[in-house]
Design a protein around this motif. Structure first.
Motif, PDB file in Angstrom:
ATOM      1  N   GLU A  58       0.827  -1.202   0.000  1.00  0.00           N
ATOM      2  CA  GLU A  58       0.000   0.000   0.000  1.00  0.00           C
ATOM      3  C   GLU A  58       0.863   1.255   0.000  1.00  0.00           C
ATOM      4  OE1 GLU A  58      -2.640  -0.444   3.310  1.00  0.00           O
ATOM      5  OE2 GLU A  58      -3.935  -1.883   2.266  1.00  0.00           O
ATOM      6  N   PHE A  59       1.965   1.220   0.748  1.00  0.00           N
ATOM      7  CA  PHE A  59       2.860   2.385   0.723  1.00  0.00           C
ATOM      8  C   PHE A  59       3.396   2.627  -0.680  1.00  0.00           C
ATOM      9  CE2 PHE A  59       7.293   3.710   0.495  1.00  0.00           C
ATOM     10  CZ  PHE A  59       7.161   5.036   0.910  1.00  0.00           C
ATOM     11  N   LEU A  60       3.878   1.559  -1.338  1.00  0.00           N
ATOM     12  CA  LEU A  60       4.464   1.729  -2.667  1.00  0.00           C
ATOM     13  C   LEU A  60       3.423   2.174  -3.684  1.00  0.00           C
ATOM     14  CD1 LEU A  60       6.904  -1.297  -2.708  1.00  0.00           C
ATOM     15  CD2 LEU A  60       7.517   1.129  -2.657  1.00  0.00           C
ATOM     16  N   GLU A 114       0.093   0.132 -12.127  1.00  0.00           N
ATOM     17  CA  GLU A 114      -1.191  -0.556 -12.159  1.00  0.00           C
ATOM     18  C   GLU A 114      -1.398  -1.275 -10.830  1.00  0.00           C
ATOM     19  OE1 GLU A 114      -2.994  -4.543 -14.394  1.00  0.00           O
ATOM     20  OE2 GLU A 114      -1.102  -3.617 -15.050  1.00  0.00           O
ATOM     21  N   GLY A 115      -2.291  -0.759 -10.001  1.00  0.00           N
ATOM     22  CA  GLY A 115      -2.544  -1.347  -8.682  1.00  0.00           C
ATOM     23  C   GLY A 115      -3.810  -2.184  -8.668  1.00  0.00           C
ATOM     24  N   PRO A 116      -4.051  -2.860  -7.530  1.00  0.00           N
ATOM     25  CA  PRO A 116      -3.229  -2.869  -6.320  1.00  0.00           C
ATOM     26  C   PRO A 116      -1.943  -3.688  -6.504  1.00  0.00           C
ATOM     27  CG  PRO A 116      -5.042  -4.411  -6.079  1.00  0.00           C
ATOM     28  CD  PRO A 116      -5.268  -3.694  -7.374  1.00  0.00           C
ATOM     29  N   LEU A 117      -0.907  -3.272  -5.797  1.00  0.00           N
ATOM     30  CA  LEU A 117       0.358  -3.992  -5.825  1.00  0.00           C
ATOM     31  C   LEU A 117       0.346  -5.087  -4.763  1.00  0.00           C
ATOM     32  CD1 LEU A 117       2.795  -0.932  -6.063  1.00  0.00           C
ATOM     33  CD2 LEU A 117       1.824  -2.280  -7.937  1.00  0.00           C
ATOM     34  N   ARG A 118       1.269  -6.041  -4.904  1.00  0.00           N
ATOM     35  CA  ARG A 118       1.395  -7.069  -3.867  1.00  0.00           C
ATOM     36  C   ARG A 118       2.831  -7.569  -3.815  1.00  0.00           C
ATOM     37  NH1 ARG A 118      -0.487  -9.702  -8.341  1.00  0.00           N
ATOM     38  NH2 ARG A 118       0.239 -11.842  -8.715  1.00  0.00           N
ATOM     39  N   VAL A 119       3.282  -7.894  -2.614  1.00  0.00           N
ATOM     40  CA  VAL A 119       4.598  -8.485  -2.414  1.00  0.00           C
ATOM     41  C   VAL A 119       4.517  -9.964  -2.756  1.00  0.00           C
ATOM     42  CG1 VAL A 119       6.413  -9.001  -0.738  1.00  0.00           C
ATOM     43  CG2 VAL A 119       5.140  -6.837  -0.586  1.00  0.00           C
ATOM     44  N   VAL A 120       5.453 -10.460  -3.552  1.00  0.00           N
ATOM     45  CA  VAL A 120       5.474 -11.874  -3.916  1.00  0.00           C
ATOM     46  C   VAL A 120       6.836 -12.473  -3.551  1.00  0.00           C
ATOM     47  CG1 VAL A 120       3.724 -11.791  -5.733  1.00  0.00           C
ATOM     48  CG2 VAL A 120       6.090 -11.243  -6.295  1.00  0.00           C
ATOM     49  N   GLU A 121       6.788 -13.761  -3.216  1.00  0.00           N
ATOM     50  CA  GLU A 121       7.971 -14.524  -2.817  1.00  0.00           C
ATOM     51  C   GLU A 121       7.653 -15.989  -3.043  1.00  0.00           C
ATOM     52  OE1 GLU A 121      10.532 -15.567   1.268  1.00  0.00           O
ATOM     53  OE2 GLU A 121       8.521 -14.707   1.387  1.00  0.00           O
ATOM     54  N   ALA A 122       8.662 -16.805  -3.319  1.00  0.00           N
ATOM     55  CA  ALA A 122       8.503 -18.251  -3.434  1.00  0.00           C
ATOM     56  C   ALA A 122       9.774 -18.910  -2.914  1.00  0.00           C
ATOM     57  CB  ALA A 122       8.241 -18.679  -4.873  1.00  0.00           C
ATOM     58  N   PRO A 123       9.651 -19.933  -2.104  1.00  0.00           N
ATOM     59  CA  PRO A 123      10.849 -20.594  -1.553  1.00  0.00           C
ATOM     60  C   PRO A 123      11.806 -21.037  -2.654  1.00  0.00           C
ATOM     61  CG  PRO A 123       8.863 -21.393  -0.461  1.00  0.00           C
ATOM     62  CD  PRO A 123       8.402 -20.547  -1.605  1.00  0.00           C
ATOM     63  N   GLY A 124      13.062 -20.647  -2.508  1.00  0.00           N
ATOM     64  CA  GLY A 124      14.086 -21.054  -3.466  1.00  0.00           C
ATOM     65  C   GLY A 124      14.090 -20.292  -4.772  1.00  0.00           C
ATOM     66  N   HIS A 125      13.221 -19.306  -4.915  1.00  0.00           N
ATOM     67  CA  HIS A 125      13.102 -18.564  -6.176  1.00  0.00           C
ATOM     68  C   HIS A 125      13.737 -17.188  -6.041  1.00  0.00           C
ATOM     69  CE1 HIS A 125      11.350 -17.511 -10.063  1.00  0.00           C
ATOM     70  NE2 HIS A 125      10.933 -16.366  -9.530  1.00  0.00           N
ATOM     71  N   ALA A 126      14.397 -16.734  -7.090  1.00  0.00           N
ATOM     72  CA  ALA A 126      14.942 -15.376  -7.142  1.00  0.00           C
ATOM     73  C   ALA A 126      14.355 -14.665  -8.354  1.00  0.00           C
ATOM     74  CB  ALA A 126      16.459 -15.407  -7.228  1.00  0.00           C
ATOM     75  N   PHE A 127      13.962 -13.410  -8.169  1.00  0.00           N
ATOM     76  CA  PHE A 127      13.343 -12.629  -9.241  1.00  0.00           C
ATOM     77  C   PHE A 127      14.413 -11.928 -10.061  1.00  0.00           C
ATOM     78  CE2 PHE A 127      10.082 -13.195  -6.046  1.00  0.00           C
ATOM     79  CZ  PHE A 127       8.972 -13.543  -6.805  1.00  0.00           C
ATOM     80  N   ALA A 128      15.199 -12.724 -10.749  1.00  0.00           N
ATOM     81  CA  ALA A 128      16.313 -12.206 -11.539  1.00  0.00           C
ATOM     82  C   ALA A 128      15.827 -11.685 -12.881  1.00  0.00           C
ATOM     83  CB  ALA A 128      17.355 -13.296 -11.748  1.00  0.00           C
ATOM     84  N   ASP A 129      16.605 -10.758 -13.469  1.00  0.00           N
ATOM     85  CA  ASP A 129      16.269 -10.245 -14.794  1.00  0.00           C
ATOM     86  C   ASP A 129      16.571 -11.259 -15.889  1.00  0.00           C
ATOM     87  OD1 ASP A 129      15.380  -7.877 -13.781  1.00  0.00           O
ATOM     88  OD2 ASP A 129      17.208  -6.758 -14.221  1.00  0.00           O
TER      89      ASP A 129
END
Length: 265
Positions: free
Chosen positions: A110-112, A121-136
């Protein structure tokens, strides 16, 4: 083996698109990126990401400097032990929340969304997955993993400064490891070779192509330099830095040496 460079600085980026965190020392593990590097991302409303079946997505699915240069105004710190992210802006703490808790993720999102405004384009959300990296970078055909360590040769940045005619903050390139004492552009000759870096061993996989995100100054969040244009005009390509995969784990630290073994040919 011959000494080629010395580690000048180490950084991780716990949240994709947000600020760098300096490290004095860090332990590398085989087939992994730096611990907690790009562990989280801030997804746009239309982004489909399943944490149970994580897949690589391009940076356009998330908030990013290439589009959202205002992000460079924020200074962030992540406490890996508590999972707490602190975001500072204009000299004060804007939000402090634990990303392992739904309420904390909501507070950051919500802050971001408010900070970036209608540009995202909202709403935004924090995402994460075990063992995953959001690399380019996608997995390279000559790699055994899709998790890399990125390296920048500071002498190559100096060569770029000569083309531009002014200073270039190396943090524009958002690399993990910055190197001193290597000749400009020598890192491109390491591709296909193994390097010893502190107590670890890595294999250099590919050069890094650069995009418009490098236009943004990490100091003032302004698009004030055409880095890609300068690279193309001065050197005939848009390359700066290399990706390497960790072959044998170990600890690395600022001041450690890099030595290179040329690929068999």
């Amino acid at each position: 083996m011959s000494e080629a460079a010395t580690i000048a600085a180490i950084y991780r980026y716990p949240v994709k698109g947000l600020s760098a965190e300096p490290l004095a020392r860090v332990a590398l593990a085989p087939g992994e990126c730096l611990p907690h590097d790009r562990r989280f991302a801030i997804a746009l409303a239309a982004t489909r990401f399943d944490p149970k079946r994580p897949e690589w997505l391009s940076k356009t699915h998330f908030v990013m400097l290439m589009r959202d240069e205002k992000l460079a105004q924020l200074n962030t710190r992540f406490d890996a032990q508590t999972g707490e992210l602190t975001i500072a802006h204009a000299g004060g703490i804007a939000v402090q929340a634990r990303l392992g808790e739904a309420e904390g993720c909501r507070a950051v999102s919500e802050f971001l969304a408010d900070f970036l405004g209608p540009a995202v384009e909202g709403p935004l959300r924090v995402v994460e997955a075990p063992g995953h990296a959001f690399a380019d970078a996608r997995k390279k055909p000559n790699a055994t993993t899709d998790k890399y360590v990125s390296l920048i040769n500071l002498a190559s940045v100096t060569a770029l400064e000569e083309i531009i005619g002014g200073p270039v903050d190396p943090l524009r390139f958002r690399a993990n490891i910055y190197l001193d004492r290597a000749p400009a552009w020598s890192e491109l000759g390491w591709i296909g070779s193994e390097i010893a870096l502190g107590g670890a061993r890595l294999r250099v996989i590919a050069a890094i192509t650069r995009c418009a995100a490098t236009q943004v100054s990490p100091a003032n969040a302004l698009r004030d330099l055409d880095i890609v244009g300068a690279l193309q005009g001065g050197f005939g390509n848009n390359l700066m830095g290399v990706y390497a995969e960790v072959v044998a784990g170990g600890e690395i630290g600022v001041g450690d040496q890099l030595t290179v073994r040329q690929a068999a040919g």
